[in-house]
Design a protein around this motif. Structure first.
Motif, PDB file in Angstrom:
ATOM      1  N   VAL A   1     -12.851  -7.096  -4.556  1.00 27.42           N
ATOM      2  CA  VAL A   1     -11.837  -6.740  -3.558  1.00 27.42           C
ATOM      3  C   VAL A   1     -10.443  -6.545  -4.131  1.00 27.42           C
ATOM      4  N   GLY A   2     -10.269  -6.792  -5.436  1.00 29.89           N
ATOM      5  CA  GLY A   2      -8.960  -6.598  -6.042  1.00 29.89           C
ATOM      6  C   GLY A   2      -8.136  -7.868  -6.054  1.00 29.89           C
ATOM      7  N   THR A   3      -6.942  -7.742  -6.606  1.00 30.01           N
ATOM      8  CA  THR A   3      -6.065  -8.904  -6.797  1.00 30.01           C
ATOM      9  C   THR A   3      -4.964  -8.993  -5.754  1.00 30.01           C
ATOM     10  N   GLY A   4      -4.844  -8.003  -4.893  1.00 33.36           N
ATOM     11  CA  GLY A   4      -3.736  -7.974  -3.945  1.00 33.36           C
ATOM     12  C   GLY A   4      -3.885  -8.962  -2.807  1.00 33.36           C
ATOM     13  N   ASP A   5      -2.844  -9.052  -2.005  1.00 32.59           N
ATOM     14  CA  ASP A   5      -2.824  -9.916  -0.836  1.00 32.59           C
ATOM     15  C   ASP A   5      -3.812  -9.384   0.196  1.00 32.59           C
ATOM     16  N   PRO A   6      -4.856 -10.150   0.541  1.00 34.29           N
ATOM     17  CA  PRO A   6      -5.856  -9.625   1.471  1.00 34.29           C
ATOM     18  C   PRO A   6      -5.312  -9.358   2.857  1.00 34.29           C
ATOM     19  N   VAL A   7      -4.316 -10.132   3.277  1.00 33.97           N
ATOM     20  CA  VAL A   7      -3.727  -9.896   4.596  1.00 33.97           C
ATOM     21  C   VAL A   7      -3.031  -8.540   4.625  1.00 33.97           C
ATOM     22  N   GLY A   8      -2.297  -8.231   3.555  1.00 37.01           N
ATOM     23  CA  GLY A   8      -1.617  -6.945   3.483  1.00 37.01           C
ATOM     24  C   GLY A   8      -2.586  -5.786   3.371  1.00 37.01           C
TER      25      GLY A   8
ATOM     26  N   MET B   1       0.844  -1.185   0.000  1.00 41.94           N
ATOM     27  CA  MET B   1       0.000   0.000   0.000  1.00 41.94           C
ATOM     28  C   MET B   1       0.876   1.230   0.000  1.00 41.94           C
ATOM     29  N   THR B   2       0.503   2.173  -0.771  1.00 41.25           N
ATOM     30  CA  THR B   2       1.238   3.425  -0.829  1.00 41.25           C
ATOM     31  C   THR B   2       0.310   4.541  -0.463  1.00 41.25           C
ATOM     32  N   SER B   3       0.873   5.678  -0.024  1.00 46.40           N
ATOM     33  CA  SER B   3       0.056   6.846   0.266  1.00 46.40           C
ATOM     34  C   SER B   3       0.662   8.007  -0.487  1.00 46.40           C
TER      35      SER B   3
ATOM     36  N   ARG C   1      -8.859   5.653  -0.832  1.00 45.83           N
ATOM     37  CA  ARG C   1      -9.502   5.029  -1.991  1.00 45.83           C
ATOM     38  C   ARG C   1      -8.645   3.883  -2.497  1.00 45.83           C
ATOM     39  N   THR C   2      -9.210   3.114  -3.415  1.00 41.28           N
ATOM     40  CA  THR C   2      -8.501   1.984  -4.003  1.00 41.28           C
ATOM     41  C   THR C   2      -8.150   2.280  -5.453  1.00 41.28           C
ATOM     42  N   ASP C   3      -7.219   1.502  -5.995  1.00 40.75           N
ATOM     43  CA  ASP C   3      -6.846   1.696  -7.402  1.00 40.75           C
ATOM     44  C   ASP C   3      -7.662   0.819  -8.338  1.00 40.75           C
ATOM     45  N   GLY C   4      -8.552  -0.051  -7.777  1.00 39.37           N
ATOM     46  CA  GLY C   4      -9.279  -0.976  -8.630  1.00 39.37           C
ATOM     47  C   GLY C   4     -10.760  -0.703  -8.765  1.00 39.37           C
ATOM     48  N   PHE C   5     -11.274   0.321  -8.108  1.00 35.84           N
ATOM     49  CA  PHE C   5     -12.700   0.628  -8.146  1.00 35.84           C
ATOM     50  C   PHE C   5     -13.026   1.409  -9.406  1.00 35.84           C
ATOM     51  N   GLU C   6     -14.052   0.959 -10.148  1.00 35.86           N
ATOM     52  CA  GLU C   6     -14.383   1.613 -11.408  1.00 35.86           C
ATOM     53  C   GLU C   6     -14.865   3.044 -11.217  1.00 35.86           C
ATOM     54  N   GLY C   7     -15.379   3.376 -10.035  1.00 38.94           N
ATOM     55  CA  GLY C   7     -15.836   4.728  -9.774  1.00 38.94           C
ATOM     56  C   GLY C   7     -14.827   5.596  -9.066  1.00 38.94           C
TER      57      GLY C   7
ATOM     58  N   THR D   1      -3.312  -0.040  -3.116  1.00 38.79           N
ATOM     59  CA  THR D   1      -2.998  -0.659  -4.400  1.00 38.79           C
ATOM     60  C   THR D   1      -3.371  -2.137  -4.374  1.00 38.79           C
ATOM     61  N   GLY D   2      -3.767  -2.626  -5.550  1.00 40.77           N
ATOM     62  CA  GLY D   2      -4.172  -4.021  -5.668  1.00 40.77           C
ATOM     63  C   GLY D   2      -5.503  -4.318  -4.998  1.00 40.77           C
ATOM     64  N   ALA D   3      -6.280  -3.279  -4.736  1.00 42.08           N
ATOM     65  CA  ALA D   3      -7.546  -3.444  -4.008  1.00 42.08           C
ATOM     66  C   ALA D   3      -8.681  -2.836  -4.802  1.00 42.08           C
ATOM     67  N   SER D   4      -9.906  -3.228  -4.464  1.00 45.20           N
ATOM     68  CA  SER D   4     -11.091  -2.626  -5.043  1.00 45.20           C
ATOM     69  C   SER D   4     -12.065  -2.256  -3.928  1.00 45.20           C
TER      70      SER D   4
END
Length: 367
Positions: free
Chosen positions: A342-349, A1-3, A285-291, A310-313
């Motif tokens: 929910v995106g493709t990233g590691d859910p734990v992270g 995750m980045t900020s 916010r997430t990088d995978g949400f269409e809105g 990142t890698g999240a929705s």
């Protein structure tokens, strides 16, 4: 995750945006053992990471000053209050859903989110929280955080983040909004959502206005709740996901009782929000949400901390963030559906990042 500071992008269509606000949910993943009961996968919510065990109580409120906009009659609310417990010995972990709620949720979820398992594939009533029903609270006065879920979601889908916040020494109040929540079991009977698709602008405005009034009513009633002796009402924060984040910001706008607000991918174009909001604000916010582009644009020049997952929705903020990857591992959710939700990233992270950002934000601003 980045900020980072986020740049404005072109607005998505109103329909796409409102479709995103209909639901909200997030958390993270633990290993999924096979169910010994033969009713599908045994789903686990991630354990809170704080030093305190978590107690849990359910509260029913009525607001005689308001009429319910969806069905008429007195406005009713259901709350779940989570808190640091003195001891949980002799108390049982509460289920995430009551049996009646679980049956309705099983039918509702795949209609709202195509790709989720059909009714009968999952025993949603077997999912346990890490909150112990009725456990005695740890003495002391603690900050109070009030949560509003995404449009169409019930308060229960915000369980994992709330438990973690409570395990670190806060009192957390999860608020259901009957009428737009998927299902809410009230003492007077079961309420289901009036939403059958993306709401028209007038419906969305009614939904938002009702949520704002609900949140302010809850703030009014904090002193009368069973856990009031351990609530420090001079340290109050609001947070919410999607439509809940929208409502949290607008509810705090003119209410000086609120010391800080966290908005988890909620749109803010419905009403003017003063550039000098006047309270600490977290915008995630997430990088995978269409809105996402429309959400970011609606935030304009609001001051505050901005975070990109990142890698999240969109629904990675809720318990879907942990449950959907488990369902994919069990062969009940496709990779496409998982990515959209929910995106493709590691859910734990992702879970760790959400917990860290929200927890650190409220620790810093509700001292």
């Amino acid at each position: 995750m980045t900020s980072r500071r986020m740049t404005s992008r072109r607005m998505t269509s109103r329909r796409t945006l409102l479709k995103g606000t209909l639901c909200g949910s997030a958390a993270a993943l633990l290993p999924t053992p096979a169910s010994a009961r033969g009713s599908g996968p045994f789903l686990r919510l991630p354990a809170p990471a704080g030093p305190y065990p978590v107690g849990m109580r359910t509260v029913h409120l009525t607001d005689p000053a308001r009429s319910d906009p969806w069905v008429g009659g007195v406005r009713e609310l259901m709350l779940t209050v989570l808190y640091p417990a003195r001891s949980v010995r002799g108390f049982s972990r509460a289920p995430q859903l009551t049996p009646a709620e679980a049956r309705l949720f099983a039918a509702y979820a795949p209609r709202v989110h195509p790709g989720l398992p059909q009714p009968g594939a999952v025993d949603w009533g077997a999912v346990l929280t890490h909150g112990y029903a009725g456990a005695p609270p740890l003495p002391g006065r603690r900050p109070v955080l009030v949560y509003s879920p995404g449009g169409g979601d019930s308060r229960t889908l915000g369980t994992s983040l709330a438990e973690d916040l409570a395990s670190h020494g806060r009192v957390v109040v999860l608020v259901d909004h009957p009428g737009d929540a998927s299902q809410v079991e009230l003492p007077t009977g079961m309420r289901t959502t009036v939403l059958t698709g993306p709401p028209e602008p007038a419906t969305f405005r009614t939904m938002t206005d009702t949520r704002i009034a609900d949140l302010r009513f809850v703030l009014d009633r904090l002193g009368g709740l069973p856990l009031a002796p351990v609530m420090d009402r001079t340290r109050i924060g609001l947070y919410g996901h999607s439509a809940g984040g929208t409502a949290a910001v607008y509810a705090a706008r003119d209410d000086r009782r609120v010391g800080a607000v966290a908005n988890l991918e909620g749109h803010l174009a419905l009403y003017p929000t003063p550039a000098g909001f006047g309270r600490p604000l977290l915008l995630v916010r997430t990088d995978g949400f269409e809105g996402a582009a429309g959400v970011e644009s609606s935030w304009g020049d609001l001051p505050g901390r901005r975070v990109l997952l990142t890698g999240a929705s969109h629904w990675a903020f809720t318990d879907y963030g942990s449950l959907v990857p488990q369902l994919q591992s069990a062969g009940l959710v496709s990779a496409t559906a998982r990515t959209a939700l929910v995106g493709t990233g590691d859910p734990v992270g992702t879970l760790a990042g959400v917990r860290r950002e929200v927890g650190t934000f409220f620790t810093r601003h509700l001292r």
